[in-house]
Design an enzyme around this catalytic site. Structure first.
Site, short mmCIF file in Angstrom:
data_model
loop_
_atom_site.label_atom_id
_atom_site.label_comp_id
_atom_site.label_asym_id
_atom_site.label_seq_id
_atom_site.Cartn_x
_atom_site.Cartn_y
_atom_site.Cartn_z
N LYS A 11 0.85 -1.19 0.00
CA LYS A 11 0.00 0.00 0.00
C LYS A 11 0.88 1.23 0.00
CE LYS A 11 -4.56 0.24 0.50
NZ LYS A 11 -5.43 -0.54 -0.40
N THR A 58 -3.56 -5.63 0.32
CA THR A 58 -2.98 -4.30 0.59
C THR A 58 -3.87 -3.54 1.58
OG1 THR A 58 -4.05 -3.10 -1.23
CG2 THR A 58 -1.99 -4.25 -1.74
N ASP A 59 -5.16 -3.87 1.62
CA ASP A 59 -6.04 -3.25 2.62
C ASP A 59 -5.62 -3.64 4.04
OD1 ASP A 59 -8.51 -1.60 2.91
OD2 ASP A 59 -9.13 -3.38 4.02
N PHE A 160 32.48 31.28 -8.36
CA PHE A 160 32.70 30.16 -9.29
C PHE A 160 33.64 30.64 -10.38
CE2 PHE A 160 31.38 27.21 -12.77
CZ PHE A 160 31.88 26.06 -12.17
N ARG A 177 28.43 35.68 -6.24
CA ARG A 177 27.17 35.34 -6.93
C ARG A 177 26.14 34.90 -5.90
NH1 ARG A 177 27.92 29.18 -9.53
NH2 ARG A 177 28.49 28.23 -7.55
N VAL A 228 29.37 24.56 -5.83
CA VAL A 228 28.41 23.67 -5.15
C VAL A 228 29.14 22.39 -4.75
CG1 VAL A 228 26.30 22.32 -5.46
CG2 VAL A 228 26.45 24.63 -6.43
N GLN A 229 30.00 21.88 -5.65
CA GLN A 229 30.72 20.64 -5.39
C GLN A 229 31.52 20.73 -4.10
OE1 GLN A 229 30.33 22.06 -8.41
NE2 GLN A 229 30.61 20.63 -10.09
N ASN A 255 21.34 23.64 -8.89
CA ASN A 255 21.86 25.00 -8.78
C ASN A 255 20.78 25.92 -9.37
OD1 ASN A 255 23.43 27.26 -8.59
ND2 ASN A 255 25.14 26.51 -9.83
N HIS A 257 19.64 28.98 -10.61
CA HIS A 257 20.38 30.15 -11.10
C HIS A 257 19.57 31.45 -10.99
CE1 HIS A 257 23.22 27.27 -12.65
NE2 HIS A 257 22.32 26.74 -13.46
O1 LIG Z 1 28.99 25.54 -8.39
C1 LIG Z 1 28.93 25.34 -9.61
N1 LIG Z 1 29.34 24.14 -10.11
C2 LIG Z 1 29.33 23.87 -11.45
O2 LIG Z 1 29.72 22.75 -11.89
C3 LIG Z 1 28.82 24.88 -12.30
N2 LIG Z 1 28.68 24.94 -13.66
C4 LIG Z 1 28.15 26.16 -13.94
O3 LIG Z 1 27.84 26.56 -15.09
N3 LIG Z 1 27.99 26.88 -12.79
C5 LIG Z 1 28.40 26.09 -11.76
N4 LIG Z 1 28.46 26.31 -10.44
#
Ligand SMILES: O=c1[nH]c(=O)c2[nH]c(=O)[nH]c2[nH]1
Length: 302
Positions: A11, A58-59, A160, A177, A228-229, A255, A257
């Site tokens: 369920k 499932t009930d 970045f 940014r 971000v990575q 991300n 934007h």
């Molecule tokens: O933090 C980021 N990682 C990316 O891999 C990436 N690629 C991108 O165009 N902007 C960003 N910003």
């Protein structure tokens, strides 16, 4: 001639609300969940021979979810899922695995005139705490816990630059940014031998969830992000340090934007670079950055 390669059933979308009333203080606490239970086992004949004798309806599965919620604590969800999954595997000899998915919705206590209200709550956005519990006969209990839909934004403190440039590149480097994402973070616990073992560790589940959420928010806010990575790796590393029974931490971050808008065509209005104030939030396309971080010596497969 065909044969059944895999099968599970149960369920889905069972919505459950439970209230706890503290008679002494009058304070009430509520939990709202959406639960899915899928079963596996010797159920092949129900598909291949129309044999319903092996089918726990499932009930009945739905009824069992309500009864288990009445008779046991529903928090932490990792424990509730383990109790529920173990029930099916122990009760029915032909059921060998139970997969329990729990989405716990956030109800935050309302503050009225600066004081926590005893029985009124607000739902802050779409953030949920999700838990997957797989109970497998003869193996144990695998638990994955997660934060979903936690949307965050910082208006500075993100850069970045230094990324690969070639004939496909148009993106400008930036030292300042906007960074915004909808956090999906999950962490996989080491396998538990069974329900008794989950019970001995029950206080670790809420502690890990609180730590993961706080680490995510604090690192997001305080890190002068190179990407971000790089920021998500720091978050995962801190969660692994905070929760010794966690084997891997996984993040999936879009991300979201926000693009600068060049308004210089209108009377020379300055709105780019250090003069940027008005931005255009983008819905798509968006970057999507993922990683799984394990402990050294247990390197995640790349
Ligand atoms: O933090 C980021 N990682 C990316 O891999 C990436 N690629 C991108 O165009 N902007 C960003 N910003």
């Amino acid at each position: 001639m065909s044969s059944l390669a895999a099968a599970r059933y149960g369920k889905d979308n069972v919505r459950v609300y439970k209230v706890h009333r503290d008679e002494k203080t009058g304070v009430q606490t509520v939990v709202e969940m959406t639960v899915c239970v899928l079963l596996e086992g010797d159920i092949e004949t129900s598909y291949t021979k129309a044999d319903n004798s092996v089918v726990v309806a499932t009930d009945s599965i739905k009824n069992t979810i309500y009864i288990t919620a009445k008779q046991h604590p529903v928090t932490p969800p990792e424990l509730f899922g383990s109790i529920l999954g173990t029930h099916f595997v122990e009760k029915y000899s032909h059921i060998h695995a139970a997969h329990v998915d729990i989405v716990t919705h956030r109800w935050e206590r309302m503050s009225v005139d600066g004081k926590p209200h005893p029985h009124s709550f607000t739902k802050p956005g779409s953030e949920t705490r999700n838990t997957k519990v797989d109970v497998t006969e003869g193996k144990g209990i695998d638990i994955n816990s997660s934060i979903n839909g936690l949307t965050v934004l910082k208006s500075t403190g993100s850069q970045f630059w230094g990324f690969l440039r070639d004939e496909y590149t148009t993106l400008k480097e930036t030292w300042d940014r906007i960074l915004s994402t909808d956090v999906v973070a999950n962490w996989q616990w080491r396998r538990f031998g069974g329900l008794a073992e989950v019970k001995t560790h029950f206080e670790k589940f809420n502690a890990a969830y609180d730590a993961a959420r706080n680490i995510t928010l604090k690192t997001f806010a305080e890190d002068n992000s190179a990407s971000v990575q790089a920021t998500m790796y720091k978050m995962a590393d801190l969660i692994l340090s905070a929760a010794p029974l966690v084997e891997t931490v996984e993040y999936s971050l879009p991300n979201n934007h926000y693009f600068e808008v060049d308004l210089s065509w209108h009377k020379g209005l300055k709105n780019t670079g250090k003069d940027a104030e008005v931005y255009a939030p983008q819905s798509n396309p968006n970057g999507l950055i993922k990683c799984t971080v394990g402990r050294a010596g247990q390197k995640a497969k790349l």
